[in-house]
Write a protein that holds these residues in place. Structure first.
Motif, mmCIF file in Angstrom:
data_model
loop_
_atom_site.group_PDB
_atom_site.id
_atom_site.type_symbol
_atom_site.label_atom_id
_atom_site.label_comp_id
_atom_site.label_asym_id
_atom_site.label_seq_id
_atom_site.Cartn_x
_atom_site.Cartn_y
_atom_site.Cartn_z
ATOM 1 N N MET A 133 0.840 -1.187 0.000
ATOM 2 C CA MET A 133 0.000 0.000 0.000
ATOM 3 C C MET A 133 0.881 1.245 0.000
ATOM 4 S SD MET A 133 -3.110 1.057 2.557
ATOM 5 C CE MET A 133 -2.036 1.376 3.957
ATOM 6 N N VAL A 134 0.540 2.214 -0.847
ATOM 7 C CA VAL A 134 1.337 3.428 -0.975
ATOM 8 C C VAL A 134 1.133 4.315 0.250
ATOM 9 C CG1 VAL A 134 1.683 5.532 -2.329
ATOM 10 C CG2 VAL A 134 1.271 3.347 -3.487
ATOM 11 N N ILE A 135 2.232 4.794 0.797
ATOM 12 C CA ILE A 135 2.210 5.702 1.944
ATOM 13 C C ILE A 135 2.213 7.138 1.431
ATOM 14 C CG2 ILE A 135 3.499 6.468 3.972
ATOM 15 C CD1 ILE A 135 4.785 3.624 3.968
ATOM 16 N N GLU A 136 1.327 7.969 1.962
ATOM 17 C CA GLU A 136 1.281 9.390 1.621
ATOM 18 C C GLU A 136 1.797 10.198 2.803
ATOM 19 O OE1 GLU A 136 -2.197 12.685 1.042
ATOM 20 O OE2 GLU A 136 -2.388 10.855 -0.170
ATOM 21 N N LEU A 137 2.648 11.179 2.525
ATOM 22 C CA LEU A 137 3.251 11.983 3.589
ATOM 23 C C LEU A 137 3.394 13.418 3.132
ATOM 24 C CD1 LEU A 137 4.806 12.089 6.362
ATOM 25 C CD2 LEU A 137 6.894 11.656 5.040
ATOM 26 N N ASP A 138 2.992 14.360 3.967
ATOM 27 C CA ASP A 138 3.261 15.771 3.707
ATOM 28 C C ASP A 138 4.598 16.129 4.360
ATOM 29 O OD1 ASP A 138 0.993 16.170 2.243
ATOM 30 O OD2 ASP A 138 -0.154 17.118 3.846
ATOM 31 N N VAL A 139 5.581 16.424 3.518
ATOM 32 C CA VAL A 139 6.935 16.715 3.990
ATOM 33 C C VAL A 139 7.077 18.207 4.226
ATOM 34 C CG1 VAL A 139 9.389 16.589 3.421
ATOM 35 C CG2 VAL A 139 7.848 14.737 2.713
ATOM 36 N N ALA A 140 7.357 18.578 5.473
ATOM 37 C CA ALA A 140 7.538 19.993 5.824
ATOM 38 C C ALA A 140 8.964 20.425 5.495
ATOM 39 C CB ALA A 140 7.250 20.204 7.305
ATOM 40 N N LEU A 141 9.104 21.528 4.781
ATOM 41 C CA LEU A 141 10.400 22.028 4.355
ATOM 42 C C LEU A 141 10.836 23.205 5.233
ATOM 43 C CD1 LEU A 141 9.837 21.973 0.494
ATOM 44 C CD2 LEU A 141 10.762 20.174 1.953
ATOM 45 N N ASP A 142 12.120 23.506 5.205
ATOM 46 C CA ASP A 142 12.677 24.562 6.049
ATOM 47 C C ASP A 142 12.110 25.939 5.725
ATOM 48 O OD1 ASP A 142 14.225 22.683 7.351
ATOM 49 O OD2 ASP A 142 16.038 23.093 6.172
ATOM 50 N N ASP A 143 11.658 26.131 4.480
ATOM 51 C CA ASP A 143 11.138 27.446 4.092
ATOM 52 C C ASP A 143 9.645 27.596 4.375
ATOM 53 O OD1 ASP A 143 10.031 25.849 2.142
ATOM 54 O OD2 ASP A 143 11.065 26.795 0.459
ATOM 55 N N GLY A 144 9.069 26.612 5.055
ATOM 56 C CA GLY A 144 7.657 26.686 5.413
ATOM 57 C C GLY A 144 6.717 26.020 4.433
ATOM 58 N N ARG A 145 7.225 25.605 3.286
ATOM 59 C CA ARG A 145 6.378 24.909 2.316
ATOM 60 C C ARG A 145 6.150 23.460 2.734
ATOM 61 N NH1 ARG A 145 8.547 23.880 -2.425
ATOM 62 N NH2 ARG A 145 10.675 24.286 -1.733
ATOM 63 N N VAL A 146 5.193 22.847 2.064
ATOM 64 C CA VAL A 146 4.901 21.431 2.247
ATOM 65 C C VAL A 146 4.902 20.757 0.895
ATOM 66 C CG1 VAL A 146 3.120 19.766 2.916
ATOM 67 C CG2 VAL A 146 3.572 21.737 4.368
ATOM 68 N N LEU A 147 5.493 19.590 0.811
ATOM 69 C CA LEU A 147 5.439 18.766 -0.394
ATOM 70 C C LEU A 147 4.650 17.504 -0.082
ATOM 71 C CD1 LEU A 147 9.123 18.896 -1.689
ATOM 72 C CD2 LEU A 147 7.142 19.999 -2.732
ATOM 73 N N ARG A 148 3.668 17.209 -0.909
ATOM 74 C CA ARG A 148 2.940 15.949 -0.752
ATOM 75 C C ARG A 148 3.710 14.849 -1.472
ATOM 76 N NH1 ARG A 148 -3.187 16.453 -0.550
ATOM 77 N NH2 ARG A 148 -2.396 17.370 1.385
ATOM 78 N N ALA A 149 4.121 13.870 -0.708
ATOM 79 C CA ALA A 149 5.013 12.825 -1.222
ATOM 80 C C ALA A 149 4.414 11.446 -1.008
ATOM 81 C CB ALA A 149 6.371 12.924 -0.534
ATOM 82 N N TYR A 150 4.956 10.479 -1.742
ATOM 83 C CA TYR A 150 4.439 9.120 -1.741
ATOM 84 C C TYR A 150 5.595 8.123 -1.711
ATOM 85 C CZ TYR A 150 0.265 11.573 -3.344
ATOM 86 O OH TYR A 150 -0.795 12.445 -3.448
ATOM 87 N N ASP A 151 5.332 6.975 -1.083
ATOM 88 C CA ASP A 151 6.328 5.910 -0.957
ATOM 89 C C ASP A 151 5.605 4.588 -1.152
ATOM 90 O OD1 ASP A 151 8.340 4.138 -0.243
ATOM 91 O OD2 ASP A 151 8.599 4.921 1.789
ATOM 92 N N SER A 152 6.097 3.769 -2.067
ATOM 93 C CA SER A 152 5.468 2.462 -2.296
ATOM 94 C C SER A 152 5.693 1.512 -1.133
ATOM 95 C CB SER A 152 5.986 1.835 -3.594
ATOM 96 O OG SER A 152 7.369 1.535 -3.492
ATOM 97 N N GLY A 153 6.555 1.921 -0.185
ATOM 98 C CA GLY A 153 6.723 1.149 1.038
ATOM 99 C C GLY A 153 8.162 0.802 1.309
ATOM 100 N N PRO A 154 8.642 1.059 2.532
ATOM 101 C CA PRO A 154 10.027 0.696 2.866
ATOM 102 C C PRO A 154 10.218 -0.802 2.822
ATOM 103 C CG PRO A 154 8.812 1.380 4.823
ATOM 104 C CD PRO A 154 7.937 1.679 3.656
ATOM 105 N N ASP A 155 11.309 -1.211 2.217
ATOM 106 C CA ASP A 155 11.590 -2.640 2.070
ATOM 107 C C ASP A 155 13.108 -2.815 2.086
ATOM 108 O OD1 ASP A 155 11.920 -5.273 1.378
ATOM 109 O OD2 ASP A 155 10.645 -5.203 -0.400
ATOM 110 N N ALA A 156 13.595 -3.451 3.123
ATOM 111 C CA ALA A 156 15.042 -3.628 3.268
ATOM 112 C C ALA A 156 15.638 -4.454 2.130
ATOM 113 C CB ALA A 156 15.365 -4.278 4.611
#
Length: 281
Positions: free
Chosen positions: A1-24
């Motif tokens: 399942m794809v993980i959705e994350l809002d990444v907070a940046l140092d300049d105050g912006r937010v990027l909506r990001a996605y990850d297909s899933g951490p897998d070692a």
């Protein structure tokens, strides 16, 4: 399942990001750069090809797309710091990049400006830096948006008020792809409408302006994939980039247009895997 994350940046912006899933056990991490316009969410065929190959996929919506904050005056080069922040948020150090259409320039920016992190690049139907060394608009069925962008953001925004999709940009093979394998792309473009035109406007202005880096600075191996019959981004763009990138090869697809060329995504992943394996030997 794809993980959705809002990444907070140092300049105050937010990027909506996605990850297909951490897998070692993942063989590779691939950062997908979406086309213009899309939401930034990874597309089903990309996820399926990656899962079949043990590849982890990250992606993010560029500024003003899909829930990401605006970044006024952004250039193509600015994608590199944003992608670095996304990779950091997901605990990823090194990765390859792949970009389709408007995502291609941004993938190349990451390779040029994050040379210690990006180990390979693949672009599909990517636009080239603006130049008068060849007819940059030649072969484009509907270049109005980019022609307006050349005059600045205000002109491009004005063009957006009356712009309509020209179906003649696509070949029958493109429409077949949108009805079949790449139906998720068409659906995603539809969802992107909820976020307005600002992302596309800013993309076009960035493409028609200095990119903020030189193609000659891309040291990583690059695969350029281009449809010979593409009416959106013509073959001359790929040929121009091939001549400037230090370590590039071109796959010209004789029967493909702007969308059908995306069927090469699985093969492009295999190429990136092979490049990564060769570097580790």
């Amino acid at each position: 399942m794809v993980i959705e994350l809002d990444v907070a940046l140092d300049d105050g912006r937010v990027l909506r990001a996605y990850d297909s899933g951490p897998d070692a056990s993942a063989r590779l991490v691939l950062v997908w750069h979406h086309g213009s316009p899309q939401t930034g969410a990874p597309l089903d065929p990309v996820l399926e090809a990656a899962a079949a190959r043990g590849v982890r996929v990250l992606s993010a919506a560029r500024p003003s797309y899909g829930g990401s904050s605006p970044r006024p005056g952004r250039d193509v080069a600015s994608a590199a710091s944003d992608v670095a922040a996304v990779a950091d948020a997901f605990g990823v150090d090194r990765f390859v990049v792949m970009g389709a259409s408007g995502g291609g320039p941004h993938a190349l920016a990451c390779a040029a400006l994050l040379p210690d992190r990006v180990t390979g690049v693949a672009t599909l139907a990517s636009i080239a830096p603006y130049t008068d060394e060849f007819d940059w608009f030649g072969g484009m069925r509907s270049p109005g948006g980019l022609q307006a962008a050349l005059q600045g953001r205000a002109a491009r925004a004005l063009f957006a008020e009356t712009d309509e999709f020209d179906p003649e940009q696509f070949l029958p093979a493109d429409f077949a792809a949108l009805e079949g394998t790449w139906s998720s792309l068409g659906a995603d473009v539809g969802r992107s409408e909820a976020f307005g035109d600002d992302g596309l406007i800013d993309d076009d202005v960035a493409f028609a302006s200095p990119w903020g880096f030189d193609l000659e600075a891309v040291a990583a191996p690059v695969l350029l994939v281009q449809g010979e019959l593409d009416r959106v981004v013509p073959r001359s763009h790929a040929v121009s980039m091939l001549g400037r990138l230090p370590n590039a090869r071109l796959w010209m697809r004789l029967d493909d247009g702007h969308i059908s060329v995306l069927d090469v995504v699985p093969d492009a992943m295999d190429w990136l895997l092979a490049q990564t394996a060769a570097r580790s030997e």
